[in-house]
Design an enzyme around this catalytic site. Structure first.
Site, PDB file in Angstrom:
ATOM      1  N   GLY A  63      33.993  45.267  74.114  1.00  0.00           N
ATOM      2  CA  GLY A  63      32.902  44.447  73.582  1.00  0.00           C
ATOM      3  C   GLY A  63      32.157  43.749  74.706  1.00  0.00           C
ATOM      4  O   GLY A  63      32.638  43.690  75.855  1.00  0.00           O
ATOM      5  N   TYR A 175      46.129  57.416  67.744  1.00  0.00           N
ATOM      6  CA  TYR A 175      45.172  56.432  67.207  1.00  0.00           C
ATOM      7  C   TYR A 175      45.294  56.376  65.688  1.00  0.00           C
ATOM      8  O   TYR A 175      45.411  55.301  65.085  1.00  0.00           O
ATOM      9  CB  TYR A 175      43.754  56.846  67.630  1.00  0.00           C
ATOM     10  CG  TYR A 175      42.650  55.979  67.081  1.00  0.00           C
ATOM     11  CD1 TYR A 175      42.364  54.749  67.672  1.00  0.00           C
ATOM     12  CD2 TYR A 175      41.893  56.384  65.986  1.00  0.00           C
ATOM     13  CE1 TYR A 175      41.348  53.945  67.186  1.00  0.00           C
ATOM     14  CE2 TYR A 175      40.879  55.587  65.486  1.00  0.00           C
ATOM     15  CZ  TYR A 175      40.606  54.379  66.094  1.00  0.00           C
ATOM     16  OH  TYR A 175      39.599  53.582  65.598  1.00  0.00           O
TER      17      TYR A 175
END
Ligand code: UDP
Length: 356
Positions: A63, A175
């Protein structure tokens, strides 16, 4: 004498007890983990628009504070830069929350191919810490899981389908496995403590602020077309995906938090118009007016570690429609045009965000 252990409630018990009570009902204190990320920052804007106080926690591993530039000066926004791998961080940021949107996670097929163990551990630890802290604080949780949990299932993927993360010998499943594990974990907390939970399985999401550094096909094609470089189509390009605009996805997440019927449920969130990767490359090239060639790259060359491909991915949106009456409305051509225009526009300085 030992008193008997209380019988743990099942997620179904919780669903019935929590039914009628949405995660968000009226102005609230919302915590958004991963709020400086691509989807997270759009969700933050949506929640602020709806009048909530928003606390972002993000470790800035993928981010960027610049993603929150448009709302930097908003008086109802607070930002903490910290890692949720630490249980004490999760406890501290969840303490005041009414609802936790848990979006923080390591994403991107490139990172997954390079470090499957790290991706799995990071996603599993943050989920464990956040859900335990939210349950202790009496907050509700909306967890963004992933369409990866369907693996190579039959399209359209329905929420009732069994999850199938893949084979442990390959990196891709790590994942999906961590996401599926976190879904069960969230419902486990719901069963034990009555914590209201919504699990949103996100399908391919695209739009402003997405970067192509870690995979993510559309920003990569847009950048390649604008630079006049070859558009790198992996495999034969016949694999399909459905692309939803991030602003619509953020709106759907906020709507789900306001929907009593979503509590205790898993729900697909995405678009359902399937397009092949080759057709996507051709569309980007045509809309950009670019002369970039389309370069087919064998998967084994791109991912020497043996990363497998999901040949088709498309959601059933029946449940989402029933819960929030929502359907994606932005056609792919309009999305591509927006991204091309953004990429061509001169950058304006983003307002600075003050973080704890
Ligand atoms: N892809 C591609 N070229 C790229 C990046 C990705 O052909 O430069 C393909 C990728 O193999 C997949 C699809 O585009 O079939 C979507 O990839 P992305 O990483 O965006 O998301 P995924 O659906 O794989 O999670």
């Amino acid at each position: 004498m030992l008193s008997p252990m209380p019988r743990p409630r099942s997620a179904a018990d919780t669903t019935s007890s929590a039914r009628g009570r949405a995660l968000l009902a009226g102005p609230a204190h919302a915590l958004v983990t991963g709020g400086a990320g691509f989807v997270g920052s759009h969700l933050v804007e949506e929640l602020l628009r709806r009048g909530h106080r928003v606390h972002v926690v993000d470790d800035l591993s993928t981010g960027r504070l610049a993603n929150l530039g448009a709302v930097a000066a908003h008086p109802a926004l607070r930002v903490t830069v910290a890692s949720l791998a630490e249980p004490c961080v999760a406890e501290r940021v969840c303490a005041e929350a009414d609802v936790v949107f848990h979006l923080a996670g390591v994403v991107g097929v490139r990172r997954l191919a390079d470090d499957p163990l790290g991706v799995m551990q990071a996603n599993q630890r943050s989920a464990e810490n956040v859900f335990a802290a939210a349950a202790a604080a009496g907050a509700g949780v909306l967890f963004t899981s992933s369409s990866e949990v369907y693996g190579r299932g039959c399209v359209p993927f329905c929420e009732e389908d069994p999850v199938q993360p893949g084979v442990p010998e390959g990196p891709r499943g790590s994942y999906a496995c961590a996401k599926a594990f976190a879904e069960w974990l969230a419902f486990g907390h719901a069963g034990r403590t009555g914590m209201p939970v919504v699990v949103a399985r996100l399908f391919n999401t695209v739009g402003p602020r997405q970067v192509g550094d870690h995979g993510m096909v559309l920003p990569r094609f847009v950048a390649q077309a604008q630079r006049g470089e070859p558009l790198t189509v992996y495999g034969d390009g016949s694999q399909t995906r459905c692309f939803a605009h991030v602003v619509e996805v953020a709106r759907a997440l906020a709507d789900l938090a306001e929907a009593p019927a979503a509590v205790g449920r898993v729900v697909n969130v995405g678009a359902d118009a399937e397009v092949s990767v080759r057709a996507l490359a051709e569309l980007v090239r045509a809309r950009a007016g670019s002369h970039s060639p389309i370069a087919a790259m064998p998967l084994a060359e791109v991912f020497p570690c043996g990363f497998d491909e999901v040949p088709r991915r498309a959601p059933s949106l029946k449940r989402l429609r029933a819960m929030i009456g929502w359907a994606p409305s932005r056609p792919l051509t309009a999305i591509v045009d927006e991204l091309l225009a953004n990429a061509a526009a001169p950058r304006t300085a983003a307002a600075a965000v003050v973080a704890d």
